[in-house]
Design a protein around this motif. Structure first.
Motif, mmCIF file in Angstrom:
data_model
loop_
_atom_site.group_PDB
_atom_site.id
_atom_site.type_symbol
_atom_site.label_atom_id
_atom_site.label_comp_id
_atom_site.label_asym_id
_atom_site.label_seq_id
_atom_site.Cartn_x
_atom_site.Cartn_y
_atom_site.Cartn_z
ATOM 1 N N ILE A 1 46.091 25.005 56.282
ATOM 2 C CA ILE A 1 45.884 24.635 54.908
ATOM 3 C C ILE A 1 46.172 25.857 54.036
ATOM 4 O O ILE A 1 45.504 26.882 54.127
ATOM 5 N N VAL A 2 47.072 25.763 52.937
ATOM 6 C CA VAL A 2 47.465 26.804 52.050
ATOM 7 C C VAL A 2 46.989 26.347 50.660
ATOM 8 O O VAL A 2 47.379 25.423 50.148
ATOM 9 N N ASP A 3 45.992 26.695 50.098
ATOM 10 C CA ASP A 3 45.098 26.466 48.880
ATOM 11 C C ASP A 3 45.816 27.092 47.828
ATOM 12 O O ASP A 3 46.565 28.076 47.994
ATOM 13 N N GLU A 4 45.506 26.866 46.518
ATOM 14 C CA GLU A 4 46.137 27.427 45.364
ATOM 15 C C GLU A 4 45.627 28.953 45.111
ATOM 16 O O GLU A 4 46.312 29.712 44.719
ATOM 17 N N SER A 5 44.610 29.220 45.903
ATOM 18 C CA SER A 5 44.012 30.616 45.768
ATOM 19 C C SER A 5 44.765 31.600 46.840
ATOM 20 O O SER A 5 44.179 32.732 46.953
ATOM 21 N N ALA A 6 45.644 30.983 47.869
ATOM 22 C CA ALA A 6 45.817 31.737 49.105
ATOM 23 C C ALA A 6 46.789 32.988 48.837
ATOM 24 O O ALA A 6 47.515 33.029 47.713
ATOM 25 N N ASP A 7 46.774 33.785 49.648
ATOM 26 C CA ASP A 7 47.671 35.026 49.573
ATOM 27 C C ASP A 7 49.044 34.312 50.307
ATOM 28 O O ASP A 7 48.970 34.407 51.356
ATOM 29 N N ILE A 8 50.110 34.153 49.622
ATOM 30 C CA ILE A 8 51.089 33.416 50.023
ATOM 31 C C ILE A 8 52.036 34.064 51.202
ATOM 32 O O ILE A 8 52.297 33.618 52.090
ATOM 33 N N PRO A 9 52.127 35.497 50.843
ATOM 34 C CA PRO A 9 52.873 36.131 51.754
ATOM 35 C C PRO A 9 52.112 36.238 53.262
ATOM 36 O O PRO A 9 52.774 35.927 54.212
ATOM 37 N N TRP A 10 50.983 36.239 53.143
ATOM 38 C CA TRP A 10 50.015 36.387 54.214
ATOM 39 C C TRP A 10 50.293 35.019 54.993
ATOM 40 O O TRP A 10 50.372 34.828 56.320
ATOM 41 N N ALA A 11 50.044 33.817 54.220
ATOM 42 C CA ALA A 11 50.033 32.576 54.871
ATOM 43 C C ALA A 11 51.545 32.110 55.444
ATOM 44 O O ALA A 11 51.464 31.892 56.614
ATOM 45 N N VAL A 12 52.499 32.814 54.672
ATOM 46 C CA VAL A 12 54.022 32.520 55.190
ATOM 47 C C VAL A 12 54.021 33.226 56.652
ATOM 48 O O VAL A 12 54.660 32.659 57.574
ATOM 49 N N LYS A 13 53.659 34.562 56.694
ATOM 50 C CA LYS A 13 53.689 35.284 57.700
ATOM 51 C C LYS A 13 53.002 34.775 59.093
ATOM 52 O O LYS A 13 53.503 34.351 60.164
ATOM 53 N N ARG A 14 51.698 34.121 58.727
ATOM 54 C CA ARG A 14 50.926 33.402 59.896
ATOM 55 C C ARG A 14 51.658 32.166 60.308
ATOM 56 O O ARG A 14 51.714 31.701 61.312
ATOM 57 N N VAL A 15 52.023 31.213 59.302
ATOM 58 C CA VAL A 15 52.703 30.056 59.569
ATOM 59 C C VAL A 15 53.873 30.102 60.348
ATOM 60 O O VAL A 15 54.276 29.570 61.565
ATOM 61 N N ALA A 16 54.844 31.157 60.008
ATOM 62 C CA ALA A 16 56.117 31.556 60.769
ATOM 63 C C ALA A 16 55.763 32.081 62.113
ATOM 64 O O ALA A 16 56.543 31.466 63.179
ATOM 65 N N THR A 17 54.901 32.953 62.143
ATOM 66 C CA THR A 17 54.595 33.472 63.625
ATOM 67 C C THR A 17 53.989 32.232 64.571
ATOM 68 O O THR A 17 54.372 31.876 65.621
ATOM 69 N N GLY A 18 52.983 31.571 63.845
ATOM 70 C CA GLY A 18 52.665 30.296 64.439
ATOM 71 C C GLY A 18 53.401 29.182 64.994
ATOM 72 O O GLY A 18 53.069 28.642 66.099
#
Length: 103
Positions: A1-18
């Motif tokens: 879950i990526v909410d509006e306060s998320a660190d977008i670059p970090w979330a992108v990295k984790r989703v791509a890796t996962g």
């Protein structure tokens, strides 16, 4: 879950890796990502850029990010998910059009 306060670059990295580690064939790989509408465009564009940069190749090479599928059975799964995604998109578009016509 990526909410509006998320660190977008970090979330992108984790989703791509996962989602793409072990060619996405791990039982704990990312299957769905829920992104708040306020950050969706930013998240999607960064994810597409990151995934587009992944190197497909021989898993024995250090530079390879995504290797081959394990077997013929696993080879079919991406096509199944693509077909399901297209179906959901079409049904959603029809629902939106139908709802706007009936209002």
């Amino acid at each position: 879950i990526v909410d509006e306060s998320a660190d977008i670059p970090w979330a992108v990295k984790r989703v791509a890796t996962g989602g793409f580690a072990y060619a996405g064939q791990s039982c704990i790989s990312v299957q769905r990502v829920f992104v708040h509408e306020r950050v969706y465009d930013e998240f999607a564009s960064q994810l597409v850029a990151r995934v587009s940069a992944l190197v497909v190749g021989d898993p024995l090479e250090e530079s390879t990010d995504v290797g081959p599928m394990i077997d013929a059975g696993r080879f079919q799964w991406p096509f199944v998910f693509i077909a399901l995604s297209l179906l959901v998109t079409i049904v959603s578009a029809i629902a939106v059009r139908t709802s706007s016509v009936t209002k």
